[in-house]
Design a protein around this motif. Structure first.
Motif, PDB file in Angstrom:
ATOM      1  N   ILE A   1       5.021  -3.221  -9.404  1.00 50.74           N
ATOM      2  CA  ILE A   1       5.250  -4.273 -10.399  1.00 50.74           C
ATOM      3  C   ILE A   1       6.745  -4.459 -10.637  1.00 50.74           C
ATOM      4  N   ASP A   2       7.474  -3.368 -10.848  1.00 54.99           N
ATOM      5  CA  ASP A   2       8.910  -3.469 -11.128  1.00 54.99           C
ATOM      6  C   ASP A   2       9.673  -4.088  -9.956  1.00 54.99           C
ATOM      7  N   ASN A   3       9.362  -3.661  -8.727  1.00 55.14           N
ATOM      8  CA  ASN A   3      10.028  -4.232  -7.547  1.00 55.14           C
ATOM      9  C   ASN A   3       9.713  -5.709  -7.398  1.00 55.14           C
ATOM     10  N   ALA A   4       8.460  -6.070  -7.623  1.00 58.77           N
ATOM     11  CA  ALA A   4       8.057  -7.462  -7.494  1.00 58.77           C
ATOM     12  C   ALA A   4       8.765  -8.333  -8.539  1.00 58.77           C
ATOM     13  N   LEU A   5       8.773  -7.864  -9.767  1.00 57.11           N
ATOM     14  CA  LEU A   5       9.404  -8.667 -10.822  1.00 57.11           C
ATOM     15  C   LEU A   5      10.913  -8.765 -10.640  1.00 57.11           C
ATOM     16  N   ALA A   6      11.523  -7.733 -10.073  1.00 57.98           N
ATOM     17  CA  ALA A   6      12.964  -7.785  -9.797  1.00 57.98           C
ATOM     18  C   ALA A   6      13.280  -8.825  -8.721  1.00 57.98           C
ATOM     19  N   ALA A   7      12.325  -9.087  -7.829  1.00 54.99           N
ATOM     20  CA  ALA A   7      12.531 -10.044  -6.743  1.00 54.99           C
ATOM     21  C   ALA A   7      12.215 -11.481  -7.145  1.00 54.99           C
ATOM     22  N   LEU A   8      11.554 -11.646  -8.279  1.00 52.63           N
ATOM     23  CA  LEU A   8      11.138 -12.991  -8.697  1.00 52.63           C
ATOM     24  C   LEU A   8      12.158 -13.659  -9.608  1.00 52.63           C
ATOM     25  N   PRO A   9      12.432 -14.930  -9.352  1.00 53.05           N
ATOM     26  CA  PRO A   9      13.206 -15.677 -10.347  1.00 53.05           C
ATOM     27  C   PRO A   9      12.377 -15.778 -11.628  1.00 53.05           C
ATOM     28  N   ARG A  10      13.027 -15.781 -12.753  1.00 52.85           N
ATOM     29  CA  ARG A  10      12.315 -15.810 -14.028  1.00 52.85           C
ATOM     30  C   ARG A  10      11.360 -17.001 -14.137  1.00 52.85           C
ATOM     31  N   LYS A  11      11.740 -18.124 -13.525  1.00 48.96           N
ATOM     32  CA  LYS A  11      10.885 -19.315 -13.620  1.00 48.96           C
ATOM     33  C   LYS A  11       9.571 -19.164 -12.859  1.00 48.96           C
ATOM     34  N   LEU A  12       9.433 -18.101 -12.041  1.00 51.13           N
ATOM     35  CA  LEU A  12       8.167 -17.856 -11.337  1.00 51.13           C
ATOM     36  C   LEU A  12       7.305 -16.795 -12.004  1.00 51.13           C
ATOM     37  N   GLU A  13       7.716 -16.311 -13.164  1.00 48.25           N
ATOM     38  CA  GLU A  13       6.910 -15.282 -13.838  1.00 48.25           C
ATOM     39  C   GLU A  13       5.546 -15.810 -14.255  1.00 48.25           C
ATOM     40  N   ASP A  14       5.493 -17.061 -14.744  1.00 49.69           N
ATOM     41  CA  ASP A  14       4.187 -17.609 -15.108  1.00 49.69           C
ATOM     42  C   ASP A  14       3.316 -17.817 -13.876  1.00 49.69           C
ATOM     43  N   THR A  15       3.940 -18.165 -12.757  1.00 46.47           N
ATOM     44  CA  THR A  15       3.213 -18.310 -11.499  1.00 46.47           C
ATOM     45  C   THR A  15       2.653 -16.960 -11.060  1.00 46.47           C
ATOM     46  N   ALA A  16       3.449 -15.929 -11.160  1.00 49.13           N
ATOM     47  CA  ALA A  16       3.001 -14.583 -10.779  1.00 49.13           C
ATOM     48  C   ALA A  16       1.793 -14.170 -11.607  1.00 49.13           C
ATOM     49  N   TYR A  17       1.849 -14.399 -12.905  1.00 47.08           N
ATOM     50  CA  TYR A  17       0.736 -14.028 -13.764  1.00 47.08           C
ATOM     51  C   TYR A  17      -0.499 -14.874 -13.438  1.00 47.08           C
ATOM     52  N   ALA A  18      -0.288 -16.162 -13.226  1.00 45.47           N
ATOM     53  CA  ALA A  18      -1.410 -17.050 -12.905  1.00 45.47           C
ATOM     54  C   ALA A  18      -2.094 -16.631 -11.601  1.00 45.47           C
TER      55      ALA A  18
ATOM     56  N   ALA B   1       0.836  -1.210   0.000  1.00 45.36           N
ATOM     57  CA  ALA B   1       0.000   0.000   0.000  1.00 45.36           C
ATOM     58  C   ALA B   1       0.868   1.257   0.000  1.00 45.36           C
ATOM     59  N   GLU B   2       1.951   1.246   0.771  1.00 46.50           N
ATOM     60  CA  GLU B   2       2.859   2.403   0.802  1.00 46.50           C
ATOM     61  C   GLU B   2       3.467   2.659  -0.578  1.00 46.50           C
ATOM     62  N   LEU B   3       3.910   1.584  -1.219  1.00 45.93           N
ATOM     63  CA  LEU B   3       4.478   1.742  -2.566  1.00 45.93           C
ATOM     64  C   LEU B   3       3.433   2.265  -3.543  1.00 45.93           C
ATOM     65  N   LEU B   4       2.228   1.714  -3.479  1.00 44.86           N
ATOM     66  CA  LEU B   4       1.158   2.119  -4.403  1.00 44.86           C
ATOM     67  C   LEU B   4       0.811   3.596  -4.267  1.00 44.86           C
ATOM     68  N   HIS B   5       0.875   4.114  -3.051  1.00 41.71           N
ATOM     69  CA  HIS B   5       0.496   5.508  -2.828  1.00 41.71           C
ATOM     70  C   HIS B   5       1.641   6.475  -3.096  1.00 41.71           C
ATOM     71  N   GLY B   6       2.798   5.961  -3.426  1.00 48.36           N
ATOM     72  CA  GLY B   6       3.923   6.826  -3.755  1.00 48.36           C
ATOM     73  C   GLY B   6       3.912   7.212  -5.226  1.00 48.36           C
ATOM     74  N   GLU B   7       4.923   7.955  -5.619  1.00 44.88           N
ATOM     75  CA  GLU B   7       5.052   8.382  -7.008  1.00 44.88           C
ATOM     76  C   GLU B   7       5.238   7.166  -7.912  1.00 44.88           C
ATOM     77  N   ASP B   8       4.519   7.129  -9.039  1.00 46.00           N
ATOM     78  CA  ASP B   8       4.557   5.995  -9.970  1.00 46.00           C
ATOM     79  C   ASP B   8       4.322   4.677  -9.247  1.00 46.00           C
ATOM     80  N   GLY B   9       3.373   4.683  -8.306  1.00 44.55           N
ATOM     81  CA  GLY B   9       3.134   3.557  -7.409  1.00 44.55           C
ATOM     82  C   GLY B   9       2.932   2.220  -8.076  1.00 44.55           C
ATOM     83  N   LEU B  10       2.032   2.162  -9.035  1.00 42.48           N
ATOM     84  CA  LEU B  10       1.736   0.877  -9.673  1.00 42.48           C
ATOM     85  C   LEU B  10       2.955   0.322 -10.390  1.00 42.48           C
ATOM     86  N   ASP B  11       3.622   1.164 -11.161  1.00 37.56           N
ATOM     87  CA  ASP B  11       4.828   0.712 -11.861  1.00 37.56           C
ATOM     88  C   ASP B  11       5.906   0.269 -10.878  1.00 37.56           C
ATOM     89  N   ARG B  12       6.047   0.991  -9.779  1.00 34.97           N
ATOM     90  CA  ARG B  12       7.067   0.632  -8.780  1.00 34.97           C
ATOM     91  C   ARG B  12       6.771  -0.714  -8.142  1.00 34.97           C
TER      92      ARG B  12
END
Length: 137
Positions: free
Chosen positions: A70-87, A57-68
């Protein structure tokens, strides 16, 4: 604080639930159920869920919240979990049995940032619709 892969998946689900500005009880219950049931969340301390939600919630309410988020989450995920994240994001948006325009836009944004091909994302979407389909009345 560094985002863990568990936190990243949960944050993406929370954003999916809030993308239409109305987090429903069904969406929250689905998120909790997925965390409790899926092997990808093995080892996640469920007592941390409020902390993860507040951080999101803190990230979302900051500047460019939604992009931040998503970008932070994807940076923390191993590539093999990208399909899991989308699912997981699709699963949370599908629980209400109809997708609002904002939810579709969030899924599109997430899809654009992932390294998944269109066939994979389409298969995930069709599978979610099939899981949530009800008997005709």
């Amino acid at each position: 604080m560094t985002t863990s892969a568990h936190d990243a998946l949960i944050q993406l689900m929370l954003v999916a639930a809030s993308s239409d500005s109305a987090v429903t009880e069904r969406e929250l219950l689905r998120i909790q159920g997925l965390i409790e049931r899926l092997p990808v969340f093995h080892g996640f301390d469920k007592s941390r869920l409020p902390e993860v939600a507040n951080s999101c919630a803190e990230l979302l309410h900051g500047e460019d919240g939604l992009d931040r988020v998503i970008d932070n989450a994807l940076a923390a995920l191993p590539r093999k979990l990208e399909d899991t994240a989308y699912a997981l994001a699709v699963e949370v948006t599908a629980v209400d049995l109809r997708l609002e325009q904002e939810e579709l836009r969030y899924l599109e944004m997430l899809r654009d940032k992932l390294s998944l091909d269109r066939l994979t994302t389409a298969a995930i979407e069709v599978a979610a619709r099939a899981r949530h389909r009800q008997m005709p009345s």
